[in-house]
Motif scaffolding. Sequence first.
Motif, PDB file in Angstrom:
ATOM      1  N   ASP A  83       1.155  -1.328   0.190  1.00  0.00           N
ATOM      2  CA  ASP A  83      -0.007  -0.305  -0.109  1.00  0.00           C
ATOM      3  C   ASP A  83       0.735   0.990  -0.322  1.00  0.00           C
ATOM      4  O   ASP A  83       0.272   2.467  -0.178  1.00  0.00           O
ATOM      5  N   GLY A  86       3.481   3.025  -5.386  1.00  0.00           N
ATOM      6  CA  GLY A  86       2.838   3.131  -6.667  1.00  0.00           C
ATOM      7  C   GLY A  86       3.875   3.016  -7.530  1.00  0.00           C
ATOM      8  O   GLY A  86       4.571   2.810  -8.033  1.00  0.00           O
ATOM      9  N   THR A 151      -1.324   6.072  -9.586  1.00  0.00           N
ATOM     10  CA  THR A 151      -0.961   4.924  -8.376  1.00  0.00           C
ATOM     11  C   THR A 151      -0.443   6.476  -6.911  1.00  0.00           C
ATOM     12  O   THR A 151      -0.709   6.254  -6.020  1.00  0.00           O
ATOM     13  N   LYS A 154      -3.133   6.476  -3.730  1.00  0.00           N
ATOM     14  CA  LYS A 154      -3.069   6.088  -2.393  1.00  0.00           C
ATOM     15  C   LYS A 154      -1.437   6.647  -2.168  1.00  0.00           C
ATOM     16  O   LYS A 154      -1.132   6.028  -0.931  1.00  0.00           O
ATOM     17  N   PRO A 156       1.597   7.105  -2.294  1.00  0.00           N
ATOM     18  CA  PRO A 156       2.961   6.524  -1.626  1.00  0.00           C
ATOM     19  C   PRO A 156       4.048   7.356  -1.084  1.00  0.00           C
ATOM     20  O   PRO A 156       3.756   8.353  -1.884  1.00  0.00           O
ATOM     21  N   LEU A 159       7.169   5.277  -5.277  1.00  0.00           N
ATOM     22  CA  LEU A 159       6.741   5.481  -6.928  1.00  0.00           C
ATOM     23  C   LEU A 159       8.004   5.045  -7.800  1.00  0.00           C
ATOM     24  O   LEU A 159       8.674   5.063  -8.256  1.00  0.00           O
TER      25      LEU A 159
END
Length: 322
Positions: A83, A86, A151, A154, A156, A159
């Motif tokens: 989680d 991305g 992406t 979330k 992130p 990445l």
Amino acid sequence: MSDLVIETTGLRKEFRTRRGRHVVAVHDLDLAVPRGGVHGFLGPNGSGKTTTIRMLLGLARASKGEMRLFGQPVPHLLPSVIDRIGAVVEQPKFVPTFSGRKNLTLLARTIGVPSHTVDAALEQVGLNGRDQERYKGYSLGMKQRLAIAATLLKSPDLLILDEPTNGLDPAGIRDIRDMIRGLGDSGVTVLLSSHILAEVQQVCHSASIIGKGRLLASGDVDDLVGGGSTSTTRVGVADPATAARLLREAGHHVIPDGEALVVEGVEPREINRLLAGHEIFVHELTPVRADLESVFLQLTRDASVGRPAGPAAPVTTEAGVA
Ligand SMILES: Nc1ncnc2c1ncn2[C@@H]1O[C@H](COP(=O)(O)OP(=O)(O)OP(=O)(O)O)[C@@H](O)[C@H]1O
């Protein structure tokens, strides 16, 4: 806690092709990506970048070696960190007749993130003026930006972008590069895979260079290209022949370059001192900076003759003495 976001040790991937040929796509790769900023994953086509990324993301199984993401062993504990990651490895599937915004809203609902994340993501990739247009009418660059926006829903910490500027026109390439730089500045760690040297030099803080699946060099981009501590200097003097003789007598490597000399392996200050001691006064004393292209060409040339991976750093190069 380790400050490495991505870490691989002895990572190896072997393929057996349909014709029975044995391909080692990734060769005992030790990769270390520090937290924060944009890290370039640079290598020629076919050097093993995509395969490495696929292994990190659990899309391909490693033949050997260890991998860690945020300090957690993967693929074993990938679910605990996924989680925070991305990735754009292949072009994701969007509904062609829906707008960019509608596609993202749908995705946000599917992955269970609040709808306001859609606005933030569209803003971050610079698509907010075009978000109501249908996906199928988007340019390749806009499609790529939407993929990255997906992406970002979330939020992130890491990445992973595999060759994100492939196939884009110059304006699209510039937009994506600016955006990636912005993401790196905002605190996201970005792994940017690329075979384009200029891209890595323009966008990345640090980089790992691979060739034929092996790590060839790794470190800050400034260090890879020689940083400020170059030991190659262009020297302009009225009498280059005498200056060259004196420098050679002092044990230095000198290459004539038109009216000037290129001197390797000695600091500019020392060159000046030595020549001034013989009443030769320089009118030019320019440190020659290697560029990443020279470093890359030299490293990949060495790799192509089967040299085993050398130490990750420092990189020494004679390049830049064009
Ligand atoms: N499924 C596969 N079966 C056999 N060989 C493969 C497979 N996938 C990749 N390879 C080979 O592994 C090597 C590395 O490929 P990979 O796609 O990882 O390189 P890359 O650096 O990402 O290149 P590119 O920039 O072209 O995508 C290549 O020689 C490729 O042909």
